[in-house]
Motif scaffolding. Structure first.
Motif, short mmCIF file in Angstrom:
data_model
loop_
_atom_site.label_atom_id
_atom_site.label_comp_id
_atom_site.label_asym_id
_atom_site.label_seq_id
_atom_site.Cartn_x
_atom_site.Cartn_y
_atom_site.Cartn_z
N VAL A 147 40.32 39.93 43.72
CA VAL A 147 39.95 40.72 42.54
C VAL A 147 41.00 40.57 41.45
CG1 VAL A 147 39.58 43.07 41.72
CG2 VAL A 147 38.59 42.36 43.90
N VAL A 148 42.27 40.60 41.82
CA VAL A 148 43.35 40.45 40.82
C VAL A 148 43.28 39.09 40.15
CG1 VAL A 148 45.84 40.26 40.56
CG2 VAL A 148 44.89 42.13 41.89
N PHE A 149 43.13 38.02 40.94
CA PHE A 149 43.07 36.68 40.36
C PHE A 149 41.83 36.50 39.49
CE2 PHE A 149 45.71 34.99 44.12
CZ PHE A 149 46.87 35.27 43.43
N SER A 150 40.70 37.08 39.92
CA SER A 150 39.47 36.96 39.11
C SER A 150 39.60 37.72 37.80
CB SER A 150 38.28 37.50 39.91
OG SER A 150 38.08 36.76 41.09
N SER A 151 40.16 38.93 37.86
CA SER A 151 40.33 39.72 36.63
C SER A 151 41.33 39.06 35.69
CB SER A 151 40.79 41.13 36.98
OG SER A 151 39.87 41.77 37.85
N LEU A 152 42.41 38.56 36.24
CA LEU A 152 43.41 37.89 35.40
C LEU A 152 42.86 36.62 34.78
CD1 LEU A 152 46.36 38.08 34.48
CD2 LEU A 152 47.00 36.74 36.50
N GLY A 153 42.06 35.89 35.56
CA GLY A 153 41.46 34.68 35.01
C GLY A 153 40.47 34.97 33.90
N SER A 154 39.71 36.07 34.07
CA SER A 154 38.76 36.45 33.02
C SER A 154 39.48 36.90 31.76
CB SER A 154 37.85 37.56 33.53
OG SER A 154 37.11 37.14 34.67
N ALA A 155 40.60 37.62 31.93
CA ALA A 155 41.34 38.09 30.76
C ALA A 155 42.02 36.95 30.01
CB ALA A 155 42.38 39.12 31.20
N LEU A 156 42.54 35.97 30.74
CA LEU A 156 43.24 34.85 30.10
C LEU A 156 42.31 33.70 29.73
CD1 LEU A 156 46.43 34.67 32.38
CD2 LEU A 156 46.20 35.75 30.14
N GLY A 157 41.08 33.73 30.27
CA GLY A 157 40.16 32.62 30.01
C GLY A 157 40.51 31.37 30.77
N ILE A 158 41.25 31.52 31.89
CA ILE A 158 41.68 30.39 32.70
C ILE A 158 41.17 30.61 34.12
CG2 ILE A 158 43.65 29.08 33.58
CD1 ILE A 158 45.25 30.12 31.22
N PRO A 159 40.52 29.65 34.74
CA PRO A 159 40.06 29.83 36.12
C PRO A 159 41.25 29.80 37.10
CG PRO A 159 39.56 27.61 35.37
CD PRO A 159 40.09 28.35 34.18
N ILE A 160 41.61 30.95 37.61
CA ILE A 160 42.75 31.04 38.54
C ILE A 160 42.29 30.88 39.98
CG2 ILE A 160 44.57 32.56 39.40
CD1 ILE A 160 44.79 33.73 36.63
#
Length: 305
Positions: A147-160
């Motif tokens: 969940v953290v990686f998905s949320s961070l990727g959505s916020a930064l626009g980068i697929p984490i």
């Protein structure tokens, strides 16, 4: 006086011989216990020997349950590279595991230095928490991490999720506490007087750490590096969720290969065993290269100061 001087060398010679015999490792255990130890070791080696035999056996012999192959088929070690993208899996595993191990070792050394050389409030609970973190099952944190990686990727626009950095960060959550605890036990054996003498000669604390402590900690750091690398190399749980087909580790590829061969007319037992041995070879070679440092680092952690 002549008689006494003639007897003393014989007595001292016998004493030295007895001391050598007492220090002989083979005399530390009774003979029957030595045989039991050898039998247990051979028992543990049987699966490895069986894997070696199956890896050079035709698939029909393996399916029939034959232990000794009718013909030695060494071609399995060549065909497996085209059947499975094993090279990409090995590279992905090496990058993720080695990066996490190196980062955890150096961060662990800094944390261990602060914990052993400075006194501050909360030091003892923090040391205890390092052990407690090792008991947390990975299943409990895989969903929060996703969940953290998905949320961070959505916020930064980068697929984490699916990237190597996400896998490395995941391995660091286990590797850094483990590395810190290992290095704390090793660093406690080095006297503080070494650093004090170096600082009296003009070195800063960081200079003493770099020139005095770091060379003495190399055996312990090698142990930490190897065991931290195993955290990522043997992982299946996190890699199955946080990787894509381009970043899959060798453990995931072996698991997928084993599941796909089960649906065929004849499972590729030979290639599966060959792939398993190839994936285990880097860790075995690493142990053989750093065998002396591993033994020195493990025994140094158990000495009394």
């Amino acid at each position: 006086m002549t008689t006494v001087s003639g007897i003393e060398p014989r007595s001292s010679g016998k004493t030295r011989t007895n001391l050598r015999r007492d220090r002989d490792p083979q005399r530390l255990l009774p003979r029957w216990l030595q045989f039991v130890t050898i039998a247990v070791l051979l028992l543990f080696l049987l699966p490895v020997v069986y894997m070696l035999l199956i890896s050079v056996s035709p698939d029909l012999d393996a399916a029939a349950g034959k232990i000794w192959p009718s013909t030695f088929l060494f071609r399995n070690y060549l065909d497996v590279w085209s059947t499975v993208d094993l090279a990409k899996g090995l590279v992905n595993s090496l990058i993720a595991s080695l990066s996490a191990a190196v980062i955890a070792t150096f961060f662990g050394l800094g944390a261990a230095y602060c914990l052993t050389r400075f006194s501050f409030r909360g030091r003892a609970p923090f040391l205890s928490s390092l052990v407690g973190l090792q008991s947390i099952p990975g299943v409990m944190i895989i969903l929060p991490l996703f969940v953290v990686f998905s949320s961070l990727g959505s916020a930064l626009g980068i697929p984490i999720v699916g990237s190597r950095p996400a896998l490395i960060l995941t391995y660091l959550t286990f590797a850094i506490p483990f590395a810190t605890w290992l290095l704390v036990t090793n660093l406690q054996q080095i006297p503080v007087a070494f650093e004090e003498a170096a600082m009296i000669d003009g070195l800063t604390r960081f200079g003493a750490l770099r020139k005095i402590i770091f060379p003495l900690m190399i055996p312990g750091m090698v142990v930490t590096l190897v065991f931290s690398l195993l955290v990522g190399w043997n992982d299946v749980l996190f890699a199955s969720v946080l990787t894509t087909p381009d970043t899959q580790t060798v453990a995931i590829q072996l698991s997928a290969f084993a599941s796909t061969t089960e649906g065929g007319a004849l499972p590729l037992y030979g290639q599966l065993m060959a792939a398993s041995l190839i994936s285990a070879a880097p860790v075995v070679i690493l142990y053989m290269i750093f065998q002396r440092q591993l033994v020195g680092g493990l025994t140094a952690g158990g000495e009394k100061g």
